[in-house]
Write a protein that holds these residues in place. Structure first.
Motif, short mmCIF file in Angstrom:
data_model
loop_
_atom_site.label_atom_id
_atom_site.label_comp_id
_atom_site.label_asym_id
_atom_site.label_seq_id
_atom_site.Cartn_x
_atom_site.Cartn_y
_atom_site.Cartn_z
N LEU A 170 8.60 -6.63 -7.59
CA LEU A 170 7.82 -7.18 -6.48
C LEU A 170 8.68 -7.48 -5.26
O LEU A 170 8.23 -7.33 -4.13
CB LEU A 170 7.11 -8.46 -6.94
CG LEU A 170 5.98 -8.29 -7.95
CD1 LEU A 170 5.49 -9.64 -8.45
CD2 LEU A 170 4.83 -7.50 -7.34
N VAL A 171 9.94 -7.88 -5.49
CA VAL A 171 10.81 -8.25 -4.37
C VAL A 171 11.60 -7.06 -3.84
O VAL A 171 11.72 -6.87 -2.62
CB VAL A 171 11.76 -9.39 -4.79
CG1 VAL A 171 12.76 -9.71 -3.68
CG2 VAL A 171 10.97 -10.64 -5.16
N PRO A 197 5.19 -4.33 0.89
CA PRO A 197 4.16 -5.34 1.18
C PRO A 197 2.82 -4.67 1.50
O PRO A 197 2.75 -3.71 2.27
CB PRO A 197 4.72 -6.06 2.42
CG PRO A 197 6.20 -5.81 2.37
CD PRO A 197 6.36 -4.45 1.78
N GLY A 198 1.78 -5.15 0.90
CA GLY A 198 0.46 -4.57 1.10
C GLY A 198 -0.58 -5.27 0.27
O GLY A 198 -0.33 -6.32 -0.34
N LYS A 199 -1.76 -4.69 0.21
CA LYS A 199 -2.86 -5.30 -0.53
C LYS A 199 -2.56 -5.42 -2.01
O LYS A 199 -2.89 -6.42 -2.65
CB LYS A 199 -4.13 -4.48 -0.31
CG LYS A 199 -4.67 -4.53 1.12
CD LYS A 199 -5.97 -3.75 1.24
CE LYS A 199 -6.51 -3.83 2.67
NZ LYS A 199 -7.78 -3.07 2.83
N MET A 200 -1.94 -4.37 -2.58
CA MET A 200 -1.65 -4.40 -4.01
C MET A 200 -0.66 -5.51 -4.35
O MET A 200 -0.83 -6.22 -5.36
CB MET A 200 -1.11 -3.05 -4.46
CG MET A 200 -0.84 -2.94 -5.96
SD MET A 200 -2.31 -3.30 -6.96
CE MET A 200 -3.32 -1.87 -6.53
N THR A 201 0.37 -5.67 -3.53
CA THR A 201 1.35 -6.73 -3.77
C THR A 201 0.70 -8.11 -3.68
O THR A 201 0.96 -8.99 -4.51
CB THR A 201 2.50 -6.63 -2.76
OG1 THR A 201 3.07 -5.32 -2.82
CG2 THR A 201 3.59 -7.64 -3.07
N ARG A 202 -0.14 -8.31 -2.67
CA ARG A 202 -0.84 -9.58 -2.53
C ARG A 202 -1.77 -9.83 -3.71
O ARG A 202 -1.89 -10.96 -4.20
CB ARG A 202 -1.63 -9.62 -1.22
CG ARG A 202 -0.75 -9.74 0.03
CD ARG A 202 -1.56 -10.17 1.23
NE ARG A 202 -2.59 -9.20 1.57
CZ ARG A 202 -2.41 -8.18 2.40
NH1 ARG A 202 -1.22 -7.99 2.97
NH2 ARG A 202 -3.39 -7.34 2.66
#
Length: 392
Positions: A199-200, A205-210
């Motif tokens: 994740l890091v 960064p995007g919708k899937m990560t959120r």
């Protein structure tokens, strides 16, 4: 000098109120006397300074003190069929408010009503909050250690329980708890740290990560009894009531803590460290393994400490998946059930009044708390050792 004396008066009044609230002291007129003395001093000082706000504070103290004085400790205000507010509770809480008000007025008398006074009041409230937390922790540990120390003996720590826990010891419970915690840590660390690294370090960064972050946070809020029900429906049907089933469900329950703390630890490593490693020709994985992870170990261990404490003290997730109260022993296989300290303590509490188990119950609580503290202490020592190697 007089403002410091009044500040001390306010602190004494607040302590009196808090002590009577928790039952350590009886309700007394001494705090009201100190408040009245403080109020008259405030009035005399405020008249000389012609400070209307300080005069208003003094009048509030006098009026509030009078209201407390006329309240009877035997007063009852019904709140329904089974609950009521007692006069003693009103007097105690009002005394605490009076003490804090005296402290606030003494600060305003010294600094006026400017920003310095507000800052000092804020620091005072923060200090009081910290003191209450430390006091509560101290009271809990004191009672457990004092009452539990009486049950401590070599036999209690090395023997098996007999007669529904009223006799014998808790040795298999200690071993079972240790096995469950270690198994849960292995599962949660092996799954949680790679997830945090992805994740890091890799995920864009995007919708899937959120969405993943929201899912992890939501999983952290699931009640432990729901994890136990999930383990009963899924893992018990495959592995039975066993050490493996309990370790898996505890590991899944601790997974959000490991992921979130590992994420924050990895994000805390400066980006320049990564860029410097990459500039020297290292691959991204070499940078993560040899540079980022060693620097993030103190933060990761912090999450592990929290997870250990939670895993060792949980009862609901394992009562249907891993543990037994009687007939258990030292497991020789991960597919055998175990005995655990929190579940053993729960069953002893159920037997209070039926069997003479109070001493063993306090002793079990003593051992459980000591086990958690020792594991946490070891993890803190390791964390501080790595922290000294950090260069930022």
């Amino acid at each position: 000098m007089i403002d410091k004396i009044l500040y001390a008066f306010g602190a004494i009044v607040a302590i009196f109120g808090f002590s009577s609230l928790i039952g350590y002291t009886s309700i007394s007129n001494i705090p009201l006397l100190l408040v009245l003395i403080s109020a008259f001093i405030f009035i005399s000082v405020s008249v000389k300074k012609r400070d209307a706000r300080l005069i208003f504070s003094s009048i509030f103290l006098l009026a509030f003190s009078f209201l407390i004085f006329i309240i009877s400790p035997d007063l009852k205000i019904p709140l329904g069929e089974y609950a009521a507010i007692r006069g003693s509770f009103i007097i105690s809480t009002s005394t605490i408010i009076l003490g804090l008000s005296v402290m606030k007025s003494s600060i305003n008398m010294r600094y006026g009503f400017d920003e310095r006074a507000k800052e000092h009041i804020a620091f005072t409230l923060i200090g009081i909050a910290v003191g209450i937390v430390l006091y509560a922790l101290g009271v809990i540990l004191f009672h457990i250690f004092i009452r539990g120390a009486g049950a401590m003996s070599i036999e209690f720590l090395t023997n098996f329980p007999t007669d529904l826990g009223s006799k014998g010891g808790i040795f298999p419970c200690i071993v079972g708890t240790f096995y469950l915690v270690m198994g849960a840590m292995v599962i949660s660390v092996l799954l949680g740290i790679p997830a945090a690294i992805y994740l890091v370090e890799y995920a864009r960064p995007g919708k899937m990560t959120r969405l993943i972050d929201i899912a992890v946070s939501s999983l952290n809020g699931v009640p432990s009894i729901v994890f136990g029900l999930f383990g009963l429906a899924l893992f018990v049907s495959i592995f039975g009531i066993s050490l493996l089933s309990g370790s898996i469900i505890l590991g899944l329950m601790n997974l959000p803590i490991i992921i979130m703390t590992a994420e924050e630890a990895l994000k805390g490593v400066p980006q320049s460290v990564r860029e410097g490693s990459l500039a020297l020709g290292a691959t991204r994985w070499q940078t993560i393994r040899r540079v980022v992870l060693p620097a993030a170990i103190p933060g990761i261990l912090t999450g592990t400490i929290l997870a250990v404490g939670r895993a060792a003290g949980e009862t609901a997730p394992i009562m249907w998946t891993a543990v037994v109260f009687t007939g258990g022993g030292i497991p020789h296989s991960i597919l055998e059930p175990v005995m655990a300290l929190p579940y053993h303590l729960l069953e002893l509490i159920y037997l209070l009044g039926y069997k003479d188990v109070e001493a063993n119950a306090w002793g079990t609580a003593f051992v459980l708390i000591s086990l958690v503290l020792v594991v946490n202490l070891i993890a803190i020592i390791i964390r501080d050792k790595y922290k000294k190697k950090m260069m930022w």
